[in-house]
Every structure is written in C-alpha cells, then in structure tokens.
Design an enzyme around this catalytic site. Structure first.
Site, PDB file in Angstrom:
ATOM      1  N   SER A   1       0.819  -1.210   0.000  1.00  0.00           N
ATOM      2  CA  SER A   1       0.000   0.000   0.000  1.00  0.00           C
ATOM      3  C   SER A   1       0.856   1.265   0.000  1.00  0.00           C
ATOM      4  O   SER A   1       0.731   2.112  -0.878  1.00  0.00           O
ATOM      5  CB  SER A   1      -0.929  -0.007   1.215  1.00  0.00           C
ATOM      6  OG  SER A   1      -1.672   1.180   1.283  1.00  0.00           O
ATOM      7  N   GLN A   2       1.745   1.409   0.979  1.00  0.00           N
ATOM      8  CA  GLN A   2       2.592   2.594   1.032  1.00  0.00           C
ATOM      9  C   GLN A   2       3.686   2.554  -0.024  1.00  0.00           C
ATOM     10  O   GLN A   2       4.015   3.575  -0.633  1.00  0.00           O
ATOM     11  CB  GLN A   2       3.217   2.726   2.423  1.00  0.00           C
ATOM     12  CG  GLN A   2       2.242   3.113   3.511  1.00  0.00           C
ATOM     13  CD  GLN A   2       1.705   4.524   3.359  1.00  0.00           C
ATOM     14  OE1 GLN A   2       2.332   5.385   2.733  1.00  0.00           O
ATOM     15  NE2 GLN A   2       0.536   4.767   3.928  1.00  0.00           N
TER      16      GLN A   2
ATOM     17  N   HIS B   1       7.665   4.082   9.967  1.00  0.00           N
ATOM     18  CA  HIS B   1       7.247   3.772  11.335  1.00  0.00           C
ATOM     19  C   HIS B   1       8.514   3.469  12.124  1.00  0.00           C
ATOM     20  O   HIS B   1       9.441   2.841  11.611  1.00  0.00           O
ATOM     21  CB  HIS B   1       6.303   2.571  11.339  1.00  0.00           C
ATOM     22  CG  HIS B   1       5.834   2.147  12.699  1.00  0.00           C
ATOM     23  ND1 HIS B   1       5.469   3.045  13.684  1.00  0.00           N
ATOM     24  CD2 HIS B   1       5.658   0.911  13.254  1.00  0.00           C
ATOM     25  CE1 HIS B   1       5.088   2.377  14.764  1.00  0.00           C
ATOM     26  NE2 HIS B   1       5.203   1.088  14.534  1.00  0.00           N
TER      27      HIS B   1
ATOM     28  N   LYS C   1      11.921  -9.110  -3.583  1.00  0.00           N
ATOM     29  CA  LYS C   1      12.548 -10.420  -3.706  1.00  0.00           C
ATOM     30  C   LYS C   1      12.156 -11.091  -5.013  1.00  0.00           C
ATOM     31  O   LYS C   1      11.070 -10.849  -5.551  1.00  0.00           O
ATOM     32  CB  LYS C   1      12.142 -11.306  -2.523  1.00  0.00           C
ATOM     33  CG  LYS C   1      12.724 -10.871  -1.189  1.00  0.00           C
ATOM     34  CD  LYS C   1      12.328 -11.839  -0.086  1.00  0.00           C
ATOM     35  CE  LYS C   1      12.953 -11.442   1.247  1.00  0.00           C
ATOM     36  NZ  LYS C   1      12.568 -12.383   2.334  1.00  0.00           N
TER      37      LYS C   1
ATOM     38  N   SER D   1     -29.173  12.641  17.303  1.00  0.00           N
ATOM     39  CA  SER D   1     -30.377  13.123  17.980  1.00  0.00           C
ATOM     40  C   SER D   1     -30.046  13.585  19.397  1.00  0.00           C
ATOM     41  O   SER D   1     -29.008  13.215  19.967  1.00  0.00           O
ATOM     42  CB  SER D   1     -31.417  12.008  18.053  1.00  0.00           C
ATOM     43  OG  SER D   1     -30.977  10.974  18.929  1.00  0.00           O
TER      44      SER D   1
ATOM     45  N   GLU E   1     -23.432   0.562  12.446  1.00  0.00           N
ATOM     46  CA  GLU E   1     -23.645   2.010  12.527  1.00  0.00           C
ATOM     47  C   GLU E   1     -22.427   2.762  13.055  1.00  0.00           C
ATOM     48  O   GLU E   1     -22.402   3.993  13.047  1.00  0.00           O
ATOM     49  CB  GLU E   1     -24.878   2.303  13.384  1.00  0.00           C
ATOM     50  CG  GLU E   1     -26.165   1.806  12.727  1.00  0.00           C
ATOM     51  CD  GLU E   1     -27.415   2.178  13.494  1.00  0.00           C
ATOM     52  OE1 GLU E   1     -27.324   3.040  14.398  1.00  0.00           O
ATOM     53  OE2 GLU E   1     -28.479   1.617  13.195  1.00  0.00           O
TER      54      GLU E   1
ATOM     55  N   LEU F   1       9.406  -8.071   9.708  1.00  0.00           N
ATOM     56  CA  LEU F   1      10.268  -8.544   8.625  1.00  0.00           C
ATOM     57  C   LEU F   1      11.455  -7.615   8.374  1.00  0.00           C
ATOM     58  O   LEU F   1      12.387  -7.973   7.655  1.00  0.00           O
ATOM     59  CB  LEU F   1       9.462  -8.686   7.335  1.00  0.00           C
ATOM     60  CG  LEU F   1       8.271  -9.650   7.377  1.00  0.00           C
ATOM     61  CD1 LEU F   1       7.570  -9.679   6.023  1.00  0.00           C
ATOM     62  CD2 LEU F   1       8.716 -11.051   7.784  1.00  0.00           C
ATOM     63  N   GLN F   2      11.422  -6.436   8.956  1.00  0.00           N
ATOM     64  CA  GLN F   2      12.460  -5.447   8.674  1.00  0.00           C
ATOM     65  C   GLN F   2      13.834  -5.866   9.182  1.00  0.00           C
ATOM     66  O   GLN F   2      14.851  -5.620   8.531  1.00  0.00           O
ATOM     67  CB  GLN F   2      12.069  -4.094   9.282  1.00  0.00           C
ATOM     68  CG  GLN F   2      10.913  -3.424   8.566  1.00  0.00           C
ATOM     69  CD  GLN F   2      10.592  -2.057   9.137  1.00  0.00           C
ATOM     70  OE1 GLN F   2      11.356  -1.505   9.934  1.00  0.00           O
ATOM     71  NE2 GLN F   2       9.452  -1.506   8.739  1.00  0.00           N
TER      72      GLN F   2
END
Length: 342
Positions: free
Chosen positions: A27-28, A108, A48, A252, A231, A85-86
C-alpha cells in the site's frame, strides 16, 4: 504546538539528485515509489525474486531490483515492509550496503525505537510517515493535493538529514497538506497506543462486548450487529469530518444525552488506568518483545488469537447481513495492507 512544515520549507533538488530505493511495493510502497518518480526522483523498487508485486511495479514502468541490489545502488533507502520482517531484510540486504553518507528511511519507528535495527553512526536515519493509507496518499498526490505527514530525524550524520527528510516528504505530496515534526520515540509509542487502546484493540473489544451484552439479554444477533458494529461507521465518519463535536451536533438529542451520561459509565477511571498500563508496556518494550518473540517462533500465539477472534458470533452474523448490502465492497483480493502471516 507542533512545529509544521510546508512545500516552501523544502527544496526538491535535495532528493532529485539522489537515487532512492523503495523496499516493498504494498500500500505505502506503491504510493511512495510512483509519487517520487512523478516528482522527478530516480527511483528503484526492491523486491525479492518471485514476489507477486514485481510484475505490478514493472507494469507501472518502475525499475525493479532485488532488495540487496536496490540498497547497493541507492543513496536513500526507504523501508516499507512489515515491522517484524524489517530486521531480517536489514541484515540480509541493507546493512551490507549501508555505506557512510547514505540515508535510511522508515515510515514507522518500531525497529529503531526498540533497538531491533541499529544503523551505523555514519548514516542518516529518518522517518517520513503519511497519516493515511497508500491509495489515499497516491490519489491525493495525483489530484494535486496531499496527505499530512509526520517527519523525524533520529540520526543526522551528514548534517543534511532534515533537508532530505523534507524533500522526500514534499516529493510524495505530504507538505502540500503539512508535515508535523516529531521523534521516532513519540511516533512509535503513540502509534502503538492508538492501535491497541483505541483504534483496533479498544474499538474491537467495545463492539464485541456490546454485541455480547445485547445477544445474551435475548436480542436478535442481526439487530445487535446493526446497533453495535454497522452504525459505527456513521459515527466515526462524523468524527473524522469534524471531531467529536460534529458527531454530537449531528446525532439526535436522545443519543447526545446518552453519550454524556452513559459513556463515562463504560469508559470510567478504571479503564483509563488500564490504558495507562497498556502505554507502560509499550514504553518499556514489553509489547515489542512479546510480539517479536512470538513472530520469531512462527507466530503461534498470534495465529491462535486470530483464529479465536474469527470464531466470534459477530463475524458469522456480519457475513450474512452484508449480503443484503449491495453498496458494501466485500472483495479483499486487492487488499495489500494486511498481515504477512496470512
């Protein structure tokens, strides 16, 4: 107040003159690689041999090398693979090629904060972390906007780490929206706390427990599902748009009154104390140690907890009800943020 950075604070030429390796194309990874390229940066993607993502990256016109080759060729190495995994990737592909003056980037701070990766003193160590999923980062870049980023420098060996960090953030569109200055420690500890106590752990437990209370009291599971899970999106979307104040303004008067008088009965001072315990486990490394030890052993506890959670009655109820909702996308074949342990 946090120190902020914008496009005018960064010089794109600081990074366009360097080769950047993006390790990972999830994704990133795809958002960073494509946006860097479109900003004029010389990008290679490190994957890989045999990775399913290699063809996807090549179809986008990107150069794909192995992580070792990409790290060797690059001046800047951005690590965008899962936390657990880093460490292995660093030892196998990055560390042998991390020569003096290079820059090691993260989105991160987990492995730096908890010492699982210890770069040499003669390289820059930087964080650029968009505060949104990769598809949003890419879409906003293409549309001429950006997703806010947080930026940190753990190690400035060259004296240019901050300039490089801001240039990278600008190149992926982040400084169009704004960059927030932070530290690896602050980002890591707050990110983990938010996930565990509020966004993932807290919200999941609250929803499941609410569902259990209603069904154990004799209410139909389908109705309990709507009231406790379905919801929730409506409420969170209002918070996302305008904070808790907009949510309370929009519901409400009955719901708002219930918010004020019953919310504190559920989330009381004792819950706050336990949230502090969660934070303490993060700060002293207990959480990280337990997680990594389990992952190193093949993730037995992780898989056990996952399997147990998937058997909760709310899941079966939800699967049936979502069949009635034509507007709900249920296909997850292109979902790339998930766990590598699946």
């Amino acid at each position: 107040m946090a120190e902020m950075f914008y496009d005018d604070d960064a010089d794109l030429s600081t990074i366009t003159g360097k080769k950047v390796a993006v390790l990972g194309f999830g994704s990133q990874g795809h958002a960073h690689a494509l946006s860097l390229r479109d900003s004029g940066v010389d990008v290679v993607v490190g994957l890989k041999e045999g990775s399913k993502s290699r063809a996807k990256a090549e179809e986008q016109g990107l150069t794909v090398l192995t992580p070792f080759e990409a790290s060797k060729a690059a001046d800047v190495i951005m690590v965008l693979v899962p936390d657990h995994l880093q460490r292995g990737l660093y030892a196998e592909a990055i560390e042998p090629n991390l020569t003096a003056g290079k820059a090691l980037f993260f989105s991160h701070g987990f492995n730096i904060r908890f010492g699982y990766i210890k770069p040499p003193a003669d390289v820059d160590v930087v964080m650029v972390a968009p505060k949104g999923p990769g598809h949003l980062v890419r879409r906003e870049y293409v549309d001429g906007r950006g997703v806010p980023v947080i930026v940190a420098v753990e190690q400035d060996a060259t004296g240019q780490a901050w300039a490089l960090a801001l240039a990278y953030a600008k190149a992926i569109g982040g400084l169009r929206a704004g960059g927030i200055k932070t530290t690896f420690t602050e980002e890591t500890e707050t990110d983990l706390f938010g996930e565990q106590a509020v966004l993932c752990g807290g919200a999941s437990a609250l929803v499941q427990t609410g569902f259990e209370v209603l069904t154990e009291a004799g209410y139909q599971p389908e109705v309990a599902y709507f009231e406790c899970l379905h919801e929730l999106k409506l409420i969170v979307d209002l918070m996302y748009e305008g904070g808790i104040a907009k949510q309370r303004w929009s519901v409400s008067d009955t719901a708002e009154w219930g918010d004020y008088v019953s919310g504190p009965r559920v989330i009381d001072a004792s819950v706050k104390e336990r949230m502090k315990d969660v934070l303490k486990d993060i700060q002293d490394g207990t959480f990280a140690r337990n997680f990594i030890e389990d992952q190193d052993a093949g993730a037995p506890k992780f898989k056990e907890l996952r399997a147990k959670a998937e058997q909760h009655p709310i899941e079966a109820t939800g699967r049936e009800l979502r069949k009635l909702m034509a507007w709900v996308k249920s296909d997850d074949s292109d979902y790339v943020e998930g766990s590598a342990a699946r």
